[in-house]
Write an enzyme that holds these catalytic residues in place. Structure first.
Site, short mmCIF file in Angstrom:
data_model
loop_
_atom_site.label_atom_id
_atom_site.label_comp_id
_atom_site.label_asym_id
_atom_site.label_seq_id
_atom_site.Cartn_x
_atom_site.Cartn_y
_atom_site.Cartn_z
N GLU A 150 0.71 -1.06 -0.07
CA GLU A 150 0.20 -0.06 -0.11
C GLU A 150 0.85 1.19 0.00
OE1 GLU A 150 -2.83 -0.46 3.37
OE2 GLU A 150 -4.28 -1.51 1.93
N GLU A 308 -6.58 -7.58 -0.44
CA GLU A 308 -6.87 -7.44 0.94
C GLU A 308 -8.50 -7.05 0.93
OE1 GLU A 308 -4.71 -4.96 3.61
OE2 GLU A 308 -2.78 -5.45 2.72
C1 GLA Z 1 -3.97 -2.18 5.17
C2 GLA Z 1 -2.90 -3.07 5.15
C3 GLA Z 1 -2.59 -4.31 6.02
C4 GLA Z 1 -3.36 -4.09 7.32
C5 GLA Z 1 -4.70 -3.54 6.86
C6 GLA Z 1 -5.90 -3.46 7.99
O1 GLA Z 1 -4.78 -2.63 4.19
O2 GLA Z 1 -2.09 -3.19 3.95
O3 GLA Z 1 -1.33 -4.44 6.41
O4 GLA Z 1 -2.87 -2.89 8.09
O5 GLA Z 1 -4.86 -2.46 6.06
O6 GLA Z 1 -7.18 -3.07 7.57
#
Ligand code: GLA
Length: 667
Positions: A150, A308
């Site tokens: 991210e 995710e």
């Molecule tokens: C982001 C991150 C993860 C985690 C999630 C929690 O998407 O990439 O590592 O922290 O948030 O929602």
């Protein structure tokens, strides 16, 4: 664009076995197999364990993890751990820590605590990436590189001196000479003229409103700066393992605007996205669909991966809601309906320690005797049943224009209204289409529009001449173009287009506005054809267009609020306000009808319909978000993939809260 070497629809999540003693790992893989997990993302936050001291490596744990996964037939999406540099790195390189807009130096102690322009960070990140690439390029478990995590989630902007120098380098490439920069930024205003490149700094906290073009270039620079880090890591990986595709997980979701993903997406071998629900959104299924349509569009219409999402509550909102019964399944399959060929979660096993100990996971704190675990196992079976959907794509005839430059600029300070929110406006136009079952793609303003019948630009404040011409040409040559208020107002440098609003689109829309009258929060005005409007109004003069509805109250009584105009062989619409949802839905319905756009399927309220087109069959996804069973028409006899049942007699039942996927053979 590469394909993923995992069969069917990939299933899994972030797997962080380093959080647990090794005895737990055997249970992990046993349960992964039980749930039908086929791919996990590993090593995302493992830098401190891999490189305990600068230049000293210990890959033994990762070797064992990858071997275990491979023995169990589970593929690895191997991450470069560069989102979380270890503490020793910052002790050695305190200059690599970021500085915020107010000049406050931030500390290490969480993640992404580095300055994107730090040479020390870049060097360290590329070094660990190089070590990983060399060691695991040919590892049989590794099917994809997960670069970083991210980008820009926590450190999209750093205002330190190193960043200032990098910003100046970026500006020199863009403008070549200072006179061009001064002209583009309009620096005669407030005596901001620059005589020396070194005078230019990031838009740090200052007493009054900073220069808008300065701020806009800063946003562009920040996105590019992180992109250059991504590309640098990708080059290292590509050199060692040319056939392993690379991705990084995007954050196409509500309120994340740091990166111009149109510039990023072509650099990814496989596009992947993270999506989390907002607890405060009562219809988050619409946000899932919008995000999925946008990610598919970023991927050029090709399938993408949901890297995710959550099985239940997250931990980072004021109040974190668990999912309702059936929601886990509806959410996951809704992403598949919009083109995802992989479904993954953060994370595999719920953490018992650390910042995210209250975040849901595939295997919750409660263990396998839990609703989430039962749902996770059932979802694995669902995804297996959907294997043949892999590779199929969308069928939209409607495109919504989405542009990060327009988003950034319309939300700068000192606008006619501080209430205008790009994402909210796009969603307000997207919503009625979603309810009507109309398929939508998103496009950049300069995209090839020949596949579409209806193009919508709900909010396109900033547009360059070329893109404006591209959109109006679409109408000239027979398409229907609808433009929302305050669009076309400024050029790519944020300079107002003179002669009346909506600047770039005035002629094509057959209107001319001489003054803006944004409405106060909560204020609404009546419309002559029924309904009300809020947020915005402007004194539109007709210059060829007809008024479809006009104001019946407020300062602009009898002034047109929505107009329609023949343009070339097509039609243009100007929606010069924000009509209430019912009125906007009726307008969009009329535009669709006139443009010959059909819904994927007509469904009762609460039933979402989406179509994926395969080589010789269409896959109709019907998701019932409501509490009543629904009968939906199918276009031919086929099969329901999740149950394996035959579908005959022209209809299929979608039980309340359930999902049905019908294979409709073509031809
Ligand atoms: C982001 C991150 C993860 C985690 C999630 C929690 O998407 O990439 O590592 O922290 O948030 O929602």
């Amino acid at each position: 664009m590469s394909t993923l070497k995992v069969p069917g629809i990939a299933y899994g999540g972030d797997y962080n076995p380093e959080q647990w003693p090794e005895e737990v790992w055997a249970e992990d893989v046993r349960l992964m197999r039980e749930a039908g997990v086929t791919m996990v993302s590993v090593n995302i936050f493992a830098w401190a364990l891999l490189e305990p001291r600068e230049g000293e490596y210990d890959f033994s744990r990762l070797d064992r993890i990858l071997a275990l996964l491979h023995e169990n037939g589970i593929a690895a999406d191997l991450a470069t751990p560069t989102a979380a540099p270890p503490a020793w790195f910052f002790r050695a390189h305190p200059d690599a820590l970021p500085v915020d807009r107010d000049g406050r130096g931030l500390s290490y102690g969480s993640r992404q605590t580095f300055c994107p322009s730090s040479p020390a960070y870049r060097e360290a990140a590329l070094r660990i990436t190089g070590e990983l690439a060399a060691r695991y390029a040919d590892h049989p478990a590794v099917v994809m590189w997960h670069i970083h995590n991210e980008y820009g989630c926590h450190n999209a902007e750093c205002y330190c001196d190193e960043s200032a120098a990098a910003f100046r380098r970026w500006l020199r490439v863009k403008y070549d000479d200072l006179a061009a920069l001064n002209a583009a930024w309009g620096t005669t205003f407030w005596s901001q003229w620059y005589y020396d490149w070194d005078e230019i700094i990031p838009p740090r906290a200052t007493g009054a409103v900073p220069n808008p073009t300065h701020q806009l270039d800063w946003r562009r620079f920040c996105s590019d700066e992180l992109l250059s880090l991504y590309k640098a890591e990708r080059e290292v990986l590509r050199e060692a393992a040319p056939s392993v595709p690379a991705t990084t997980n995007f954050m196409v979701m509500y309120n994340f605007d740091a990166l111009d993903y149109w510039r990023w997406a072509p650099e990814l071998d496989i596009v992947s996205n993270d999506h989390y629900l907002q607890s405060a959104d009562p219809e988050s299924e619409i946000d899932i669909a919008l995000s999925g349509d946008l990610v598919r569009s970023l991927a050029g219409g090709r399938p993408w991966l949901l890297m995710e999402h959550s099985t239940g509550a997250v931990n980072w909102q004021p109040v974190n809601r668990a999912k309702n019964a059936g929601e886990l399944r509806r959410n996951a399959l809704a992403h598949v309906a919009r083109g995802a060929d992989g479904i993954a979660y953060f994370q595999w096993r719920a953490a018992k320690a650390g910042a995210e100990q209250w975040h849901s996971a595939m295997l919750p704190h409660a263990g396998t005797d839990s609703q989430i675990w039962r749902d996770v196992v059932a979802l694995g079976a669902d995804l297996k049943a959907l294997a043949e959907v892999r590779g199929s794509t969308g069928t939209a005839k409607v495109a919504i224009v989405w542009d990060w430059n327009a988003w950034w600029s319309v939300e700068l300070a000192s606008q006619p209204s501080g209430e205008v929110r790009f994402q909210d406006l796009v969603r307000s136009w997207y919503e009625p289409l979603w309810r009507a079952g109309v398929a939508v793609d998103f496009v950049r303003p300069d995209a090839d529009l020949s596949a579409y019948r209806l193009v919508l630009a709900p909010s396109l404040y900033l547009v360059d001449d070329e893109a404006a011409a591209n959109l109006t040409r679409f109408a000239e040559s027979g398409g229907t173009l609808a433009v929302g208020f305050h669009s076309g107002a400024v050029d790519e440098n944020c300079h107002v287009r003179l002669g009346g609003y909506p600047g770039a689109f005035r002629k094509a829309l057959g209107v001319r506005t001489d003054e803006l009258f944004p409405l106060l929060p909560g204020e609404s005005v009546g419309l002559s054809e029924g309904g009300t409007a809020g947020l915005w109004s402007e004194r539109v003069h007709l210059a060829g267009a007809e008024a479809i509805t006009s104001y019946t109250s407020g300062p602009l009584t009898e002034v047109p609020a929505v107009t329609r105009h023949p343009h070339g062989t097509g039609t243009t619409w100007y929606v010069a306000t924000l009509p209430d949802p019912t009125t906007l839905a009726a307008l969009l319905d009329r535009m669709c009808t006139e443009a010959g756009v059909e819904p994927v399927r007509v469904t009762p309220e609460g039933v979402e319909a989406a179509l994926r087109r395969g080589a010789d069959a269409d896959y109709l996804f019907l998701i019932n978000h409501g509490d009543r069973d629904a009968e939906i028409e199918v276009s031919c006899d086929g099969a329901e993939l999740l149950t394996g049942n035959r579908v005959e007699g022209g209809t299929v039942t979608v039980p309340a809260g359930d999902v049905v996927v019908v294979r409709e053979p073509r031809g």
